[in-house]
Design a protein around this motif. Structure first.
Motif, PDB file in Angstrom:
ATOM      1  N   LEU A 174       0.871  -1.170   0.000  1.00 49.14           N
ATOM      2  CA  LEU A 174       0.000   0.000   0.000  1.00 49.14           C
ATOM      3  C   LEU A 174       0.910   1.222   0.000  1.00 49.14           C
ATOM      4  O   LEU A 174       1.767   1.358   0.858  1.00 49.14           O
ATOM      5  CB  LEU A 174      -0.883  -0.006   1.248  1.00 49.14           C
ATOM      6  CG  LEU A 174      -2.099   0.917   1.283  1.00 49.14           C
ATOM      7  CD1 LEU A 174      -3.135   0.475   0.274  1.00 49.14           C
ATOM      8  CD2 LEU A 174      -2.711   0.936   2.677  1.00 49.14           C
ATOM      9  N   GLY A 177      -1.711   5.608   0.188  1.00 53.71           N
ATOM     10  CA  GLY A 177      -3.125   5.330   0.373  1.00 53.71           C
ATOM     11  C   GLY A 177      -3.768   4.521  -0.729  1.00 53.71           C
ATOM     12  O   GLY A 177      -4.999   4.411  -0.778  1.00 53.71           O
ATOM     13  N   ARG A 209      -8.117   1.973   4.929  1.00 59.41           N
ATOM     14  CA  ARG A 209      -6.714   2.344   5.142  1.00 59.41           C
ATOM     15  C   ARG A 209      -6.420   2.527   6.628  1.00 59.41           C
ATOM     16  O   ARG A 209      -5.361   2.117   7.113  1.00 59.41           O
ATOM     17  CB  ARG A 209      -6.397   3.627   4.372  1.00 59.41           C
ATOM     18  CG  ARG A 209      -4.911   4.002   4.421  1.00 59.41           C
ATOM     19  CD  ARG A 209      -4.613   5.139   3.465  1.00 59.41           C
ATOM     20  NE  ARG A 209      -5.312   6.360   3.849  1.00 59.41           N
ATOM     21  CZ  ARG A 209      -5.544   7.363   3.016  1.00 59.41           C
ATOM     22  NH1 ARG A 209      -5.185   7.270   1.761  1.00 59.41           N
ATOM     23  NH2 ARG A 209      -6.155   8.446   3.445  1.00 59.41           N
TER      24      ARG A 209
END
Length: 260
Positions: A174, A177, A209
């Motif tokens: 990731l 974001g 997230r």
């Protein structure tokens, strides 16, 4: 003018010293580019920039990213994924030697959502292929998707009452974001490679997230084609997961989070 480029040893090994030196000297590197991670403009004359080499089955694409978004690295993807990515990556095609060809991977559908387990929300990825998956080197109509994942360390799940065990060596990438890839261990203890790579970084919700940053891991569930489907809501996705688990068609693991 020399560029502020980072070319990692693994990228240099793939493209060769001559091409790497041309990049560093500014002969072949673009001044401005769209970051392959966050998709915002970058300038290799003004800021540190990473070279990211996406390797397909027959070709490769050299892309550029802000050094703060991604390190310089080699990412292995399927030829189909690479063709889709070329539309959004600014870069050049590089001819590869036959020994750098990677095995063909399945076309995988990935859906993100929050899953409630033991009273707490966990970030999850649900993976379902678009067709039955045969074991490499075999022919026939069988589906070996779940057995192949179980051999990699994923656990068969009969219900979603507890978080599955952590599968070390795998991770979810990731960056800024957005969801980039699911990484698996490289061969012989080498650098991790992409088991699944997004054509373009996928936006995830703020809640997803936040949960990923809280737990520092993402739950990955996988099921054979036709078991889950593309559910428009998280409650419907959970119902489909429960049904797949109850019928012995679900495996899962907790994957450490890479990035933020």
């Amino acid at each position: 003018m020399p560029r502020m480029l980072d070319v990692s040893d693994e990228v240099r090994a793939e493209i060769g010293d001559e091409e790497a030196d041309r990049l560093l000297a500014g002969q072949t590197a673009p001044g401005s580019y769209d970051c392959t991670s966050c998709r915002t403009p970058g300038d290799s004359e003004q800021e540190r920039t990473s070279t990211v080499l996406f390797i397909g089955d027959e070709t490769a694409v050299l892309a550029f990213a802000h050094a703060g978004c991604l390190p310089s690295q080699v990412v292995q993807v399927t030829e189909e994924q690479l063709r889709g990515a070329v539309k959004s990556i600014t870069g050049d095609t590089v001819d590869l030697e036959p020994d750098t060809v990677v095995p063909e991977q399945a076309v995988l559908g990935v859906t993100s959502g929050l899953v409630l387990i033991a009273g707490e929300l966990h970030p999850a990825l649900v993976v379902e292929p678009t067709a039955p998956i045969a074991r490499p080197g075999t022919t026939g109509s069988g589906d070996d998707f779940l057995p192949l994942l179980i051999e990699q360390g994923f656990m068969p799940l009969t219900e979603l009452s507890a978080v599955p065990p952590v599968l070390h060596g795998w991770s979810v990438l990731l960056a800024v974001g957005r969801l980039h890839a699911v990484l698996q261990p490289g061969s012989n203890g080498g650098q991790p490679v992409a088991w699944w790579q997004a054509h373009q970084p996928l936006q995830v919700t703020e809640g997803w997230r936040a949960a990923a940053n809280k737990h520092q891991q993402v739950l990955m569930f996988a099921a054979p084609v036709g078991s889950i489907g593309r559910q428009p809501r998280e409650d419907l996705m959970r119902d489909a997961l429960d049904k797949a688990a109850a019928t012995g068609k679900l495996v899962g693991a907790a994957l450490p989070l890479a990035g933020t």
